[in-house]
Design a protein around this motif. Structure first.
Motif, PDB file in Angstrom:
ATOM      1  N   ASP A  40       2.724  -4.871  -8.168  1.00 31.17           N
ATOM      2  CA  ASP A  40       2.959  -5.228  -9.575  1.00 31.17           C
ATOM      3  C   ASP A  40       4.015  -6.325  -9.701  1.00 31.17           C
ATOM      4  OD1 ASP A  40       1.079  -3.479 -10.400  1.00 31.17           O
ATOM      5  OD2 ASP A  40       2.448  -1.876 -10.981  1.00 31.17           O
ATOM      6  N   SER A  41       5.106  -6.215  -8.929  1.00 32.98           N
ATOM      7  CA  SER A  41       6.141  -7.255  -9.066  1.00 32.98           C
ATOM      8  C   SER A  41       5.624  -8.579  -8.512  1.00 32.98           C
ATOM      9  CB  SER A  41       7.454  -6.826  -8.405  1.00 32.98           C
ATOM     10  OG  SER A  41       7.374  -6.926  -7.018  1.00 32.98           O
ATOM     11  N   GLY A  42       4.816  -8.529  -7.441  1.00 33.55           N
ATOM     12  CA  GLY A  42       4.241  -9.761  -6.894  1.00 33.55           C
ATOM     13  C   GLY A  42       3.332 -10.446  -7.901  1.00 33.55           C
ATOM     14  N   VAL A  43       2.504  -9.650  -8.570  1.00 36.60           N
ATOM     15  CA  VAL A  43       1.575 -10.206  -9.570  1.00 36.60           C
ATOM     16  C   VAL A  43       2.365 -10.838 -10.719  1.00 36.60           C
ATOM     17  CG1 VAL A  43      -0.160  -9.559 -11.298  1.00 36.60           C
ATOM     18  CG2 VAL A  43      -0.329  -8.668  -8.970  1.00 36.60           C
ATOM     19  N   ALA A  47       2.354 -17.218  -9.175  1.00 33.30           N
ATOM     20  CA  ALA A  47       1.399 -17.973 -10.010  1.00 33.30           C
ATOM     21  C   ALA A  47       0.062 -17.241 -10.043  1.00 33.30           C
ATOM     22  CB  ALA A  47       1.219 -19.368  -9.419  1.00 33.30           C
ATOM     23  N   ASP A  48      -0.604 -17.254 -11.212  1.00 31.07           N
ATOM     24  CA  ASP A  48      -1.868 -16.528 -11.378  1.00 31.07           C
ATOM     25  C   ASP A  48      -2.933 -16.984 -10.391  1.00 31.07           C
ATOM     26  OD1 ASP A  48      -0.836 -15.115 -13.409  1.00 31.07           O
ATOM     27  OD2 ASP A  48      -1.731 -16.306 -15.020  1.00 31.07           O
ATOM     28  N   GLU A  49      -2.912 -18.279 -10.040  1.00 32.31           N
ATOM     29  CA  GLU A  49      -3.984 -18.853  -9.222  1.00 32.31           C
ATOM     30  C   GLU A  49      -3.923 -18.423  -7.763  1.00 32.31           C
ATOM     31  OE1 GLU A  49      -1.689 -21.013 -10.768  1.00 32.31           O
ATOM     32  OE2 GLU A  49      -2.817 -20.741 -12.622  1.00 32.31           O
ATOM     33  N   ALA A  50      -2.832 -17.802  -7.372  1.00 35.28           N
ATOM     34  CA  ALA A  50      -2.687 -17.458  -5.945  1.00 35.28           C
ATOM     35  C   ALA A  50      -3.590 -16.278  -5.573  1.00 35.28           C
ATOM     36  CB  ALA A  50      -1.236 -17.116  -5.643  1.00 35.28           C
ATOM     37  N   LYS A  55       0.375 -12.959  -3.474  1.00 30.60           N
ATOM     38  CA  LYS A  55       1.047 -12.206  -4.548  1.00 30.60           C
ATOM     39  C   LYS A  55       1.814 -11.027  -3.951  1.00 30.60           C
ATOM     40  CE  LYS A  55      -2.071 -13.532  -8.248  1.00 30.60           C
ATOM     41  NZ  LYS A  55      -3.295 -13.260  -8.963  1.00 30.60           N
ATOM     42  N   ILE A  56       1.178 -10.323  -3.041  1.00 25.26           N
ATOM     43  CA  ILE A  56       1.851  -9.172  -2.417  1.00 25.26           C
ATOM     44  C   ILE A  56       3.075  -9.655  -1.638  1.00 25.26           C
ATOM     45  CG2 ILE A  56       1.590  -7.453  -0.571  1.00 25.26           C
ATOM     46  CD1 ILE A  56      -0.947  -6.606  -1.792  1.00 25.26           C
ATOM     47  N   TYR A  57       2.960 -10.795  -1.014  1.00 27.22           N
ATOM     48  CA  TYR A  57       4.098 -11.350  -0.262  1.00 27.22           C
ATOM     49  C   TYR A  57       5.280 -11.584  -1.207  1.00 27.22           C
ATOM     50  CZ  TYR A  57       6.431 -14.047   3.389  1.00 27.22           C
ATOM     51  OH  TYR A  57       7.315 -14.488   4.339  1.00 27.22           O
ATOM     52  N   HIS A  58       4.997 -12.113  -2.384  1.00 31.48           N
ATOM     53  CA  HIS A  58       6.055 -12.305  -3.386  1.00 31.48           C
ATOM     54  C   HIS A  58       6.724 -10.959  -3.714  1.00 31.48           C
ATOM     55  CE1 HIS A  58       4.592 -16.362  -3.974  1.00 31.48           C
ATOM     56  NE2 HIS A  58       5.480 -16.584  -4.929  1.00 31.48           N
ATOM     57  N   GLY A  59       5.898  -9.925  -3.863  1.00 29.16           N
ATOM     58  CA  GLY A  59       6.436  -8.597  -4.175  1.00 29.16           C
ATOM     59  C   GLY A  59       7.367  -8.103  -3.072  1.00 29.16           C
ATOM     60  N   HIS A  60       7.008  -8.371  -1.830  1.00 29.09           N
ATOM     61  CA  HIS A  60       7.864  -7.941  -0.711  1.00 29.09           C
ATOM     62  C   HIS A  60       9.189  -8.707  -0.706  1.00 29.09           C
ATOM     63  CE1 HIS A  60       5.496  -4.991   1.355  1.00 29.09           C
ATOM     64  NE2 HIS A  60       4.424  -5.772   1.336  1.00 29.09           N
ATOM     65  N   PRO A  93       7.769 -21.239   1.479  1.00 26.80           N
ATOM     66  CA  PRO A  93       9.185 -21.113   1.071  1.00 26.80           C
ATOM     67  C   PRO A  93       9.441 -21.740  -0.297  1.00 26.80           C
ATOM     68  CG  PRO A  93       9.019 -21.894   3.340  1.00 26.80           C
ATOM     69  CD  PRO A  93       7.636 -21.939   2.767  1.00 26.80           C
ATOM     70  N   GLU A  94       8.819 -22.895  -0.556  1.00 25.81           N
ATOM     71  CA  GLU A  94       9.026 -23.563  -1.857  1.00 25.81           C
ATOM     72  C   GLU A  94       8.427 -22.717  -2.990  1.00 25.81           C
ATOM     73  OE1 GLU A  94       8.097 -25.218   0.923  1.00 25.81           O
ATOM     74  OE2 GLU A  94      10.091 -26.099   1.115  1.00 25.81           O
ATOM     75  N   MET A  95       7.260 -22.170  -2.716  1.00 27.88           N
ATOM     76  CA  MET A  95       6.598 -21.340  -3.722  1.00 27.88           C
ATOM     77  C   MET A  95       7.494 -20.152  -4.089  1.00 27.88           C
ATOM     78  SD  MET A  95       2.730 -20.089  -3.216  1.00 27.88           S
ATOM     79  CE  MET A  95       1.728 -19.511  -4.554  1.00 27.88           C
ATOM     80  N   ILE A  96       8.059 -19.527  -3.069  1.00 30.68           N
ATOM     81  CA  ILE A  96       8.940 -18.365  -3.300  1.00 30.68           C
ATOM     82  C   ILE A  96      10.181 -18.799  -4.090  1.00 30.68           C
ATOM     83  CG2 ILE A  96      10.494 -16.720  -2.145  1.00 30.68           C
ATOM     84  CD1 ILE A  96       7.620 -15.859  -1.761  1.00 30.68           C
ATOM     85  N   LYS A  97      10.793 -19.911  -3.647  1.00 32.10           N
ATOM     86  CA  LYS A  97      12.035 -20.343  -4.303  1.00 32.10           C
ATOM     87  C   LYS A  97      11.800 -20.677  -5.780  1.00 32.10           C
ATOM     88  CE  LYS A  97      13.827 -22.309  -0.072  1.00 32.10           C
ATOM     89  NZ  LYS A  97      13.926 -23.544   0.689  1.00 32.10           N
TER      90      LYS A  97
END
Ligand code: SF4
Length: 324
Positions: A40-43, A47-50, A55-60, A93-97
């Protein structure tokens, strides 16, 4: 120093190497389990298009943020000469930042083995020097990491189960003779949360599973090289080569391709493989596309229907396609 390694993407390929490397340099390694909260936090953050794995990586990353001294988010451009990973890895890394206010330090060293001068050793030195100035210790830690990685890959080749291969408790029982192939990117086919434990579900139905990592690299290369055009996406080439190499295997009764919604590479490679399967074999084939909205009930229904069809064909049609 406490290092967080997000449990997504190339975690499912290189975790033993990275974990050993950092631990040998006296760092603690922390990961976080994939669960609904992480998803949920990753989503929410990404960005929606990913695709779902990104998305899950962002959540982690979000779940590790602030709890560790540094988060390891390497920029993996290429892991093979003359080949690339997916564009998402190049800009990770840029996407995450840009999506998350990360308070822990980000270790975003680059792996690029595409050209003549690409060297994994440079990557290790650059990464290790963030932790220690002792070059000798970095070299030894990297050598130990490579050894662990090599041993892990041998275990994964035997069992096809990431967690078991990691914990060194892989099942040495004689596998059932009939197999179902699961193709897809390692972070989809080995993340039991993303794929809703598909391997266990197939095994419960009486089949063994086979994944691209269980097939010898030279066989995958041989079949991938038969294609009219050379493919430069490493993961796409591996799936194609693996899929094509299975078409004449009589013990493989069907192929399931697990794909992620929005994956540009899969949209080309999976379609190409599907056409090749239809053209040159009568192997049952199914594509399952996953995203954050995929429901388990619908997923199970499709899987059960596919396995029923495989069994029915074996028993009633002498393995002849209904199309003749
Ligand atoms: S290859 Fe596809 S699934 Fe993997 S990160 Fe890239 S877009 Fe996502």
């Amino acid at each position: 120093m406490k290092i967080g390694i997000p449990k997504g993407l190339f975690y499912f390929k290189y975790y033993p190497l990275w974990k050993t490397f950092f631990e040998k340099l006296d760092c603690g390694v922390v990961t976080s389990p994939t669960n609904r909260k992480v998803l949920d936090s990753g989503v929410k953050l990404c960005a929606d298009e990913a695709c779902l794995p990104v998305k899950i990586y962002h959540g982690h990353v979000d779940s590790l943020n602030g709890k560790v001294d540094a988060i390891f988010i390497p920029r993996i451009v290429s892991i093979m000469k003359h080949e690339y990973t997916c564009p998402k890895f190049l800009g990770l890394p840029e996407m995450i930042k840009n999506s998350i206010k990360v308070t822990s330090r980000i270790i975003d060293t680059t792996v690029n083995l595409r050209g003549q001068h690409g060297d994994l050793f440079d990557f290790a030195m650059e990464t290790g020097s963030i932790v220690t100035k002792d070059r000798y210790a970095i070299m030894n830690a990297f050598r130990d990491g490579l050894h662990e990685q090599h041993e892990f890959e041998k275990r994964l080749k035997e069992c096809g189960d990431f967690e078991s291969a990691l914990k060194k408790d892989h099942d040495r029982n004689i596998p059932r003779p009939e197999k179902i192939a699961i193709l897809g990117h390692p972070y989809v086919i080995y993340d039991s949360y993303i794929n809703m434990d598909i391997a266990k579900k197939i095994q419960r139905e009486g089949y063994s599973i086979i994944t691209p990592q269980m097939i010898e690299d030279d066989i995958i290369r041989k079949y991938a090289s038969k294609l009219p055009k050379r493919h430069f996406w490493t993961l796409g080439r591996e799936n194609l080569g693996a899929g094509l190499s299975l078409l004449k295997c009589t013990d493989v009764k069907g192929i399931i391709y697990l794909s992620s919604f929005c994956c540009g590479i899969d949209s080309l490679m999976e379609d190409y493989l599907e056409r090749q399967v239809a053209r040159s074999s009568n192997m049952p084939y199914m594509k399952l596309v996953l995203d954050e909205h995929t429901g388990e009930a619908g997923f199970n229904t499709r899987l059960e229907a596919f396995l029923d069809m495989v069994r029915w064909r074996e028993q009633n049609e002498s393995n002849v396609s209904t199309h003749g």
